[in-house]
Design an enzyme around this catalytic site. Structure first.
Site, PDB file in Angstrom:
ATOM      1  N   ASP A  24       4.225   6.534   2.660  1.00 35.60           N
ATOM      2  CA  ASP A  24       3.894   5.711   3.817  1.00 35.60           C
ATOM      3  C   ASP A  24       3.208   4.407   3.417  1.00 35.60           C
ATOM      4  OD1 ASP A  24       4.180   5.634   6.657  1.00 35.60           O
ATOM      5  OD2 ASP A  24       2.014   5.811   6.850  1.00 35.60           O
ATOM      6  N   ASN A  25       2.877   4.273   2.141  1.00 36.56           N
ATOM      7  CA  ASN A  25       2.276   3.035   1.644  1.00 36.56           C
ATOM      8  C   ASN A  25       3.232   2.239   0.750  1.00 36.56           C
ATOM      9  OD1 ASN A  25      -0.107   3.497   2.979  1.00 36.56           O
ATOM     10  ND2 ASN A  25      -1.187   4.344   1.215  1.00 36.56           N
ATOM     11  N   ARG A  58      -3.193  -8.634   9.578  1.00 37.50           N
ATOM     12  CA  ARG A  58      -2.338  -8.699   8.386  1.00 37.50           C
ATOM     13  C   ARG A  58      -0.935  -9.164   8.774  1.00 37.50           C
ATOM     14  NH1 ARG A  58      -2.831  -2.815   5.926  1.00 37.50           N
ATOM     15  NH2 ARG A  58      -2.413  -2.263   8.085  1.00 37.50           N
ATOM     16  N   ASP A  89      -1.063  -2.075   2.674  1.00 39.43           N
ATOM     17  CA  ASP A  89      -2.068  -1.033   2.894  1.00 39.43           C
ATOM     18  C   ASP A  89      -3.108  -0.976   1.776  1.00 39.43           C
ATOM     19  OD1 ASP A  89      -0.640  -0.587   5.123  1.00 39.43           O
ATOM     20  OD2 ASP A  89      -0.009   1.444   4.658  1.00 39.43           O
ATOM     21  N   ARG A 134       8.375   1.247   6.025  1.00 37.31           N
ATOM     22  CA  ARG A 134       8.059   1.886   4.749  1.00 37.31           C
ATOM     23  C   ARG A 134       9.052   2.999   4.453  1.00 37.31           C
ATOM     24  NH1 ARG A 134       2.255   1.698   5.724  1.00 37.31           N
ATOM     25  NH2 ARG A 134       1.920   0.143   7.338  1.00 37.31           N
ATOM     26  N   ASP A 149     -10.870   8.341  12.735  1.00 34.15           N
ATOM     27  CA  ASP A 149     -11.232   7.389  13.784  1.00 34.15           C
ATOM     28  C   ASP A 149     -10.414   6.095  13.726  1.00 34.15           C
ATOM     29  OD1 ASP A 149     -12.345   5.950  11.671  1.00 34.15           O
ATOM     30  OD2 ASP A 149     -14.410   6.402  12.206  1.00 34.15           O
ATOM     31  N   GLY A 150      -9.678   5.896  12.623  1.00 31.35           N
ATOM     32  CA  GLY A 150      -8.784   4.740  12.541  1.00 31.35           C
ATOM     33  C   GLY A 150      -9.477   3.402  12.418  1.00 31.35           C
TER      34      GLY A 150
END
Length: 252
Positions: free
Chosen positions: A139-140, A62, A149, A69, A4-5
């Site tokens: 991806d982090n 943020r 993240d 990345r 759901d993000g």
């Protein structure tokens, strides 16, 4: 979670506080500019034990110099979009790596070397304060080697190389004692993404750079712990003292 993000207030407050703490500890990080509480209801299984509860949603604004990345380049290489990858790399170098000339034929090699060195530095800094990121996938991992993240992170109360802050990490892949190894894995993925843009000589040199990651990390780690102990110079017994410090922390 059904993708759901959404973030909940609990995790948003943690991210806000931790990113600010990391900044003032002198560790490269994204920062939180604001936190907005939502009226939306979000259902979460906080401890992954089947006990789903309704929580209040929130949004953290943020800030970072860049959100590119390793995964940003990895996905372009995987899909064969080499022209776009080259354009993106040139943009990143021009905007964020001023010591590298954009018209230098070795710019991608120099870029990779810088990322390797700064990633080693970042993970050593994490270890110096007992910080475990929790989800160290490609991806982090920032190409600017900043902490991004914040999710299931944690700080050790006492030294434990098997400390895992992520309750869903059953295999302990991202345990604190494995962060340097995972960093090396991610950098190897970056090298694989860059290889289509490198000539044979550059590929060989880049591989040598990657082989030096462990020594760079170890050197920086040792420097940071020497400073903690107030040690001056470089003595062969320093490593014993550092290991003893960690052992005492483990007992405590």
């Amino acid at each position: 979670r059904n993708g759901d993000g959404r973030a909940v207030l609990r995790s948003s407050v943690r991210e806000f506080l931790c990113s600010e703490a990391m900044h003032y500890l002198g560790i490269p990080t994204s920062r939180a500019a604001s936190l907005v509480v939502s009226d939306d209801e979000v259902w979460r299984d906080q401890f992954y034990n089947g006990n789903i509860k309704k929580e209040r949603g929130a949004i953290v604004l943020r800030l970072a110099k860049s959100w590119f990345r390793i995964g940003s380049l990895e996905i372009l290489a995987h899909s064969g979009e080499l022209d776009l990858q080259r354009r993106l790399l040139d943009f990143i170098i021009q905007e964020h790596f001023p010591l590298i000339a954009v018209n230098d034929s070795d710019r991608y090699l120099e870029f990779f070397s810088t990322v390797v060195s700064e990633t080693a530095n970042l993970i050593a800094l994490w270890m110096s304060v007992g910080f475990a990121h929790g989800v160290c996938n490609t991806d982090n991992f920032s190409l600017l080697s900043i902490t991004i993240d914040y999710g299931p992170f944690g700080f050790m109360d006492s030294y434990d190389p098997n400390f895992v802050p992520n309750t869903s990490d059953d295999e302990g892949r991202y345990k604190i004692g494995n962060q340097a190894n995972v960093g090396l894995f991610n950098l190897n993925k970056l090298l694989q993404a860059l290889k289509p843009l490198l000539d044979p000589r550059q590929k060989q040199l880049a591989s040598q750079v990657l082989e030096g990651f462990g020594q760079r990390y170890y050197t920086r780690f040792t420097e940071l712990f020497r400073a903690k102990l107030g040690l001056l110079g470089d003595d062969e017994d320093d490593n014993y003292l550092i290991a003893f410090l960690l052992k005492v922390s483990l007992i405590c």
